[in-house]
Design a protein around this motif. Sequence first.
Motif, short mmCIF file in Angstrom:
data_model
loop_
_atom_site.label_atom_id
_atom_site.label_comp_id
_atom_site.label_asym_id
_atom_site.label_seq_id
_atom_site.Cartn_x
_atom_site.Cartn_y
_atom_site.Cartn_z
N ASN A 101 -1.39 -2.95 -2.42
CA ASN A 101 -1.56 -2.73 -3.85
C ASN A 101 -1.59 -1.22 -4.10
N ILE A 102 -0.62 -0.70 -4.86
CA ILE A 102 -0.62 0.74 -5.17
C ILE A 102 -0.79 0.98 -6.66
N THR A 103 -1.40 0.02 -7.35
CA THR A 103 -1.80 0.26 -8.74
C THR A 103 -3.12 1.04 -8.71
N PRO A 104 -3.52 1.67 -9.83
CA PRO A 104 -4.75 2.47 -9.83
C PRO A 104 -6.03 1.64 -9.98
N ASP A 105 -6.01 0.42 -9.48
CA ASP A 105 -7.24 -0.37 -9.47
C ASP A 105 -8.21 0.24 -8.46
N LYS A 106 -9.46 0.42 -8.85
CA LYS A 106 -10.41 1.14 -7.99
C LYS A 106 -10.92 0.30 -6.83
N ASP A 107 -10.85 -1.01 -6.94
CA ASP A 107 -11.38 -1.86 -5.87
C ASP A 107 -10.31 -2.29 -4.87
N THR A 108 -9.14 -2.64 -5.36
CA THR A 108 -8.11 -3.17 -4.45
C THR A 108 -6.87 -2.29 -4.36
N GLY A 109 -6.79 -1.28 -5.21
CA GLY A 109 -5.61 -0.42 -5.21
C GLY A 109 -5.94 1.00 -4.78
N ILE A 110 -5.30 1.97 -5.44
CA ILE A 110 -5.46 3.37 -5.06
C ILE A 110 -6.19 4.16 -6.15
N GLY A 111 -6.97 3.47 -6.96
CA GLY A 111 -7.66 4.13 -8.07
C GLY A 111 -8.64 5.20 -7.64
N ASN A 112 -9.13 5.12 -6.40
CA ASN A 112 -10.08 6.12 -5.91
C ASN A 112 -9.41 7.22 -5.09
N TYR A 113 -8.11 7.22 -5.06
CA TYR A 113 -7.38 8.23 -4.29
C TYR A 113 -7.29 9.54 -5.07
N SER A 114 -7.67 10.61 -4.44
CA SER A 114 -7.39 11.94 -4.98
C SER A 114 -5.91 12.24 -4.70
N PHE A 115 -5.43 13.36 -5.28
CA PHE A 115 -4.05 13.72 -4.96
C PHE A 115 -3.88 13.94 -3.46
N GLU A 116 -4.87 14.54 -2.85
CA GLU A 116 -4.79 14.81 -1.40
C GLU A 116 -4.74 13.50 -0.62
N ASP A 117 -5.51 12.48 -1.04
CA ASP A 117 -5.46 11.17 -0.38
C ASP A 117 -4.07 10.55 -0.54
N PHE A 118 -3.53 10.63 -1.74
CA PHE A 118 -2.21 10.09 -2.05
C PHE A 118 -1.15 10.77 -1.20
N ASP A 119 -1.21 12.08 -1.11
CA ASP A 119 -0.25 12.85 -0.33
C ASP A 119 -0.35 12.50 1.15
N GLN A 120 -1.55 12.33 1.65
CA GLN A 120 -1.74 11.97 3.05
C GLN A 120 -1.09 10.61 3.36
N ALA A 121 -1.20 9.68 2.44
CA ALA A 121 -0.62 8.35 2.66
C ALA A 121 0.90 8.40 2.60
N VAL A 122 1.44 9.03 1.57
CA VAL A 122 2.89 8.98 1.33
C VAL A 122 3.66 9.85 2.30
N ARG A 123 3.22 11.07 2.51
CA ARG A 123 4.01 12.00 3.34
C ARG A 123 3.55 12.05 4.80
N HIS A 124 2.27 11.76 5.04
CA HIS A 124 1.73 11.88 6.39
C HIS A 124 1.55 10.53 7.07
N GLY A 125 1.52 9.44 6.29
CA GLY A 125 1.34 8.12 6.89
C GLY A 125 -0.09 7.81 7.27
N VAL A 126 -1.05 8.42 6.58
CA VAL A 126 -2.46 8.19 6.89
C VAL A 126 -3.18 7.75 5.61
N ARG A 127 -3.76 6.55 5.63
CA ARG A 127 -4.42 6.08 4.42
C ARG A 127 -5.82 6.67 4.31
#
Length: 440
Positions: A69-95
């Motif tokens: 789930n990559i919607t901004p839902d805070k419980d099941t999605g990425i709603g709690n992701y900072s930009f740095e968290d998002f970048d780590q997942a997308v470009r670095h492969g680390v959730r």
Amino acid sequence: MKNLLPALFCGVISFSTLAQQANDSDLIKRGEYLARVGDCVACHTSKGGIPFAGGLPMVTPIGTIYSTNITPDKDTGIGNYSFEDFDQAVRHGVRKSGETLYPAMPYPSYAIVTEPDMRALYAYFMQQVEPVSHANKSSDIPWPLSMRWPLYFWRGMFAPDVKDFAAEQGEDPQLARGRYLVEGLGHCGACHTPRSLTMQEKVLSNKQGDDYLSGSNAPVDGWVAINLRGDNQQGLGRWSEEQLTEFLLTGRNDKTAVFGGMTDVIVHSLQYLTAEDATAIARYLKSLPAKDPTQPPFTPDDTVAKALLKGDDSKTGAAIYIDNCAACHKTDGKGYSRFFPQLQGNSVVLTEDATSLIHIVLTGNTLPGVQGAPSSITMPAFGWRLNDQQVADVVNFIRSSWGNNASAITAKDVANVREDKDVIRDPKLLGSQDVEQLLK
């Protein structure tokens, strides 16, 4: 004067606020476009599900994993992701938890996406996408293969360093734009580049070798991704830049029509490209030399077409072709431009691995309507009426007629495709003798 100052001050604040809102709106719109280019919705949406809520099964050699789930839902999605968290997942492969993502997420390709584009994507997902509460599903990979810690070492060995894309010195800007989209957000190599035994793409760019975009070396969901290089027969060597641009935007051209896994890419992603970006991608692909420069040019041959015109269907598979295929693809194999693709010289017909051709004969296909070509055309399935030998005969007829010179397949090859549960989901397409066995 004193009474005017508050009004003037408020006016400045209002103007500044409006300007910031306009900037945010532009950033979000750009992020939406980039998400289209990256085809994020195709993988992160289950069949019939809510966009970006995840749950799509992805079959791998070690088991099935499910998109998240990559919607901004805070419980099941990425709603709690900072930009740095998002970048780590997308470009670095680390959730966010610190665990390495399965490389079904094409972060090795995304490693060259620029930070400004990443910020636009983040703005879009956080501010425009609706949050959806949809719990992520655990993979069906059996233990011990389900352990994630080995992925840390896989990432260290095969994932490139994250570095913003930059054009080469003196590189044509349009060619550079096409290279960025193909090698980066478009992640074309994820399907169209062969993989090693350790499942990484053999190369991630043309600079690393001519395996890049030379076609998959194994079917995915029963489809073989074709060679996108300049090979004369099994690649795009005979396509013009204009024909390739038209295919990217509409899923059809004078040469062929989209089918299989590429259909979702056209529907969700490529039809929304700007004309400039579509041309840039086509120009870059056309710049790639052939993987096999010794491959002879395709030479049309009208011997079979003339025989069929005279009523001679003595060649094995010819009668089956006349009964089931000729009405749309014609006796000369040239089909009807932009509706029923030509089979003469079609790169999918000429590939060494005939899985895709067998698949489409068995299950049929729908050419979707898109912005630039609204007509939807359906090819019916023939798996219910043709047995394995008949399918093999008609496929071999197609692969050896009108100048086509591909190798022959066997009834066993057809049976193997029928037995693939990722291909045949409808029992009626198993074939009459197989259905009887299934119902016992």
